[in-house]
Design a protein around this motif. Sequence first.
Motif, PDB file in Angstrom:
ATOM      1  N   ALA A 267       0.851  -1.190   0.000  1.00 37.84           N
ATOM      2  CA  ALA A 267       0.000   0.000   0.000  1.00 37.84           C
ATOM      3  C   ALA A 267       0.888   1.241   0.000  1.00 37.84           C
ATOM      4  O   ALA A 267       1.823   1.342   0.798  1.00 37.84           O
ATOM      5  CB  ALA A 267      -0.899   0.002   1.232  1.00 37.84           C
ATOM      6  N   VAL A 268       0.606   2.170  -0.901  1.00 40.76           N
ATOM      7  CA  VAL A 268       1.390   3.396  -1.028  1.00 40.76           C
ATOM      8  C   VAL A 268       0.483   4.596  -0.774  1.00 40.76           C
ATOM      9  O   VAL A 268      -0.590   4.704  -1.366  1.00 40.76           O
ATOM     10  CB  VAL A 268       2.035   3.496  -2.420  1.00 40.76           C
ATOM     11  CG1 VAL A 268       2.729   4.843  -2.599  1.00 40.76           C
ATOM     12  CG2 VAL A 268       3.017   2.348  -2.636  1.00 40.76           C
ATOM     13  N   VAL A 269       0.935   5.474   0.107  1.00 39.65           N
ATOM     14  CA  VAL A 269       0.198   6.699   0.414  1.00 39.65           C
ATOM     15  C   VAL A 269       1.188   7.859   0.421  1.00 39.65           C
ATOM     16  O   VAL A 269       2.235   7.775   1.086  1.00 39.65           O
ATOM     17  CB  VAL A 269      -0.516   6.603   1.783  1.00 39.65           C
ATOM     18  CG1 VAL A 269      -1.199   7.935   2.111  1.00 39.65           C
ATOM     19  CG2 VAL A 269      -1.532   5.473   1.790  1.00 39.65           C
ATOM     20  N   ASP A 270       0.869   8.898  -0.319  1.00 45.94           N
ATOM     21  CA  ASP A 270       1.710  10.102  -0.367  1.00 45.94           C
ATOM     22  C   ASP A 270       3.171   9.773  -0.702  1.00 45.94           C
ATOM     23  O   ASP A 270       4.105  10.325  -0.102  1.00 45.94           O
ATOM     24  CB  ASP A 270       1.638  10.852   0.967  1.00 45.94           C
ATOM     25  CG  ASP A 270       0.248  11.405   1.258  1.00 45.94           C
ATOM     26  OD1 ASP A 270      -0.473  11.703   0.287  1.00 45.94           O
ATOM     27  OD2 ASP A 270      -0.111  11.520   2.447  1.00 45.94           O
ATOM     28  N   GLY A 271       3.361   8.876  -1.650  1.00 43.63           N
ATOM     29  CA  GLY A 271       4.697   8.592  -2.149  1.00 43.63           C
ATOM     30  C   GLY A 271       5.563   7.720  -1.255  1.00 43.63           C
ATOM     31  O   GLY A 271       6.774   7.622  -1.475  1.00 43.63           O
ATOM     32  N   ARG A 272       4.975   7.067  -0.247  1.00 46.12           N
ATOM     33  CA  ARG A 272       5.727   6.169   0.630  1.00 46.12           C
ATOM     34  C   ARG A 272       4.945   4.888   0.879  1.00 46.12           C
ATOM     35  O   ARG A 272       3.722   4.848   0.717  1.00 46.12           O
ATOM     36  CB  ARG A 272       6.032   6.843   1.971  1.00 46.12           C
ATOM     37  CG  ARG A 272       7.085   7.941   1.901  1.00 46.12           C
ATOM     38  CD  ARG A 272       7.461   8.397   3.301  1.00 46.12           C
ATOM     39  NE  ARG A 272       8.626   9.260   3.283  1.00 46.12           N
ATOM     40  CZ  ARG A 272       9.249   9.673   4.381  1.00 46.12           C
ATOM     41  NH1 ARG A 272       8.817   9.296   5.579  1.00 46.12           N
ATOM     42  NH2 ARG A 272      10.299  10.457   4.292  1.00 46.12           N
ATOM     43  N   VAL A 273       5.663   3.854   1.278  1.00 46.94           N
ATOM     44  CA  VAL A 273       5.013   2.592   1.615  1.00 46.94           C
ATOM     45  C   VAL A 273       4.323   2.746   2.959  1.00 46.94           C
ATOM     46  O   VAL A 273       4.981   2.892   4.005  1.00 46.94           O
ATOM     47  CB  VAL A 273       6.030   1.439   1.679  1.00 46.94           C
ATOM     48  CG1 VAL A 273       5.358   0.159   2.168  1.00 46.94           C
ATOM     49  CG2 VAL A 273       6.684   1.222   0.320  1.00 46.94           C
ATOM     50  N   ALA A 274       2.987   2.729   2.947  1.00 40.37           N
ATOM     51  CA  ALA A 274       2.215   2.865   4.174  1.00 40.37           C
ATOM     52  C   ALA A 274       2.039   1.531   4.877  1.00 40.37           C
ATOM     53  O   ALA A 274       1.778   1.473   6.080  1.00 40.37           O
ATOM     54  CB  ALA A 274       0.848   3.475   3.865  1.00 40.37           C
ATOM     55  N   GLY A 275       2.179   0.459   4.133  1.00 37.49           N
ATOM     56  CA  GLY A 275       2.052  -0.871   4.709  1.00 37.49           C
ATOM     57  C   GLY A 275       2.258  -1.916   3.643  1.00 37.49           C
ATOM     58  O   GLY A 275       2.137  -1.637   2.446  1.00 37.49           O
ATOM     59  N   TYR A 276       2.618  -3.106   4.092  1.00 33.08           N
ATOM     60  CA  TYR A 276       2.655  -4.225   3.148  1.00 33.08           C
ATOM     61  C   TYR A 276       2.320  -5.521   3.870  1.00 33.08           C
ATOM     62  O   TYR A 276       2.533  -5.651   5.069  1.00 33.08           O
ATOM     63  CB  TYR A 276       3.984  -4.316   2.405  1.00 33.08           C
ATOM     64  CG  TYR A 276       5.196  -4.730   3.208  1.00 33.08           C
ATOM     65  CD1 TYR A 276       5.574  -6.072   3.305  1.00 33.08           C
ATOM     66  CD2 TYR A 276       6.000  -3.783   3.824  1.00 33.08           C
ATOM     67  CE1 TYR A 276       6.708  -6.448   4.014  1.00 33.08           C
ATOM     68  CE2 TYR A 276       7.129  -4.138   4.527  1.00 33.08           C
ATOM     69  CZ  TYR A 276       7.484  -5.476   4.620  1.00 33.08           C
ATOM     70  OH  TYR A 276       8.602  -5.850   5.322  1.00 33.08           O
TER      71      TYR A 276
END
Length: 307
Positions: A267-276
Amino acid sequence: MDRGGFVDGVLAARFEAERGRLRAVAQRMLGSTGEAEEAVQEAWLRLGRAGAEEVANLPGWLTTVVSRICLDVLRARAVRREEPAGEGLPEVVDGGAGPEREALLVESVGRALLVVLERLGPAERVAFVLHDGFAVPFEQIAPIVGRSPVAAKKLASRARRRVRGAAVPGPERPAGHRRVVEAFLAASRGGDLGALLAVLAPDVVRRADPAALPPGRALVACGAEVVARETLVFGRRARFGAVVLVDGVPGIVIAPGGRLRLVLRVAVVDGRVAGYEVVADRARLAALELTLLPEGGLQGRGADGQA
């Protein structure tokens, strides 16, 4: 040298001229360097039994023989289920054929393509590889897979849709998602803590199936520092990774020797990995739709399979 020896020598030379192409066909069909070499060698033995006088079109004859051998191997695999995905994943996975052969196979075929091809049925895989990869006409493919030319074309078309999938529109494909996933995989491979921290959101969450982790490891990890350091510990798996579309969204497969073992849903939010999430459960892996990134394919062909 007698006449028979001369003919045998000429036939051997003609076979050697075809060996590289035949090996490439078999590697894409079987996803295994060793099995591909065995298939090509078996074709040579059959050619010796048939004799030059029985073969009018040697390249076509050899392609047909190798393809039929590969089809038999794929069908046998489907029955035996020798290597079920997600089971018996060791701490340090390897491809079974040694790092040099692994590298050669992945370089010549591509890890992502090998993973996606593994999802096809035997006849689909043979038809797709022959037509889209080597421009073999359906009239020649049809007797190999035991179908009519029209049915063989349908096999390849169905396989093509499963390999390439369809783009997911709208907010499910945020701009830069793929770039972030690729950066995360690169940092994991390189063991670069700074690069990992740069690509992970501060409150990133990692979840995993029990089969993906050694006994005693927490199934959930939170925070960039914790997740980054854990990723470094298990980063040796990343060298077997490739970016693909997972249910239409960029994610990562871990596939030693091209055989699927893990999938990371990112999961990507605002250009960063928010979770995987690390998926290792057999049933869950089988339910995922895995397709190539848009430019992927055997020879860069378009959606209709034409060059």
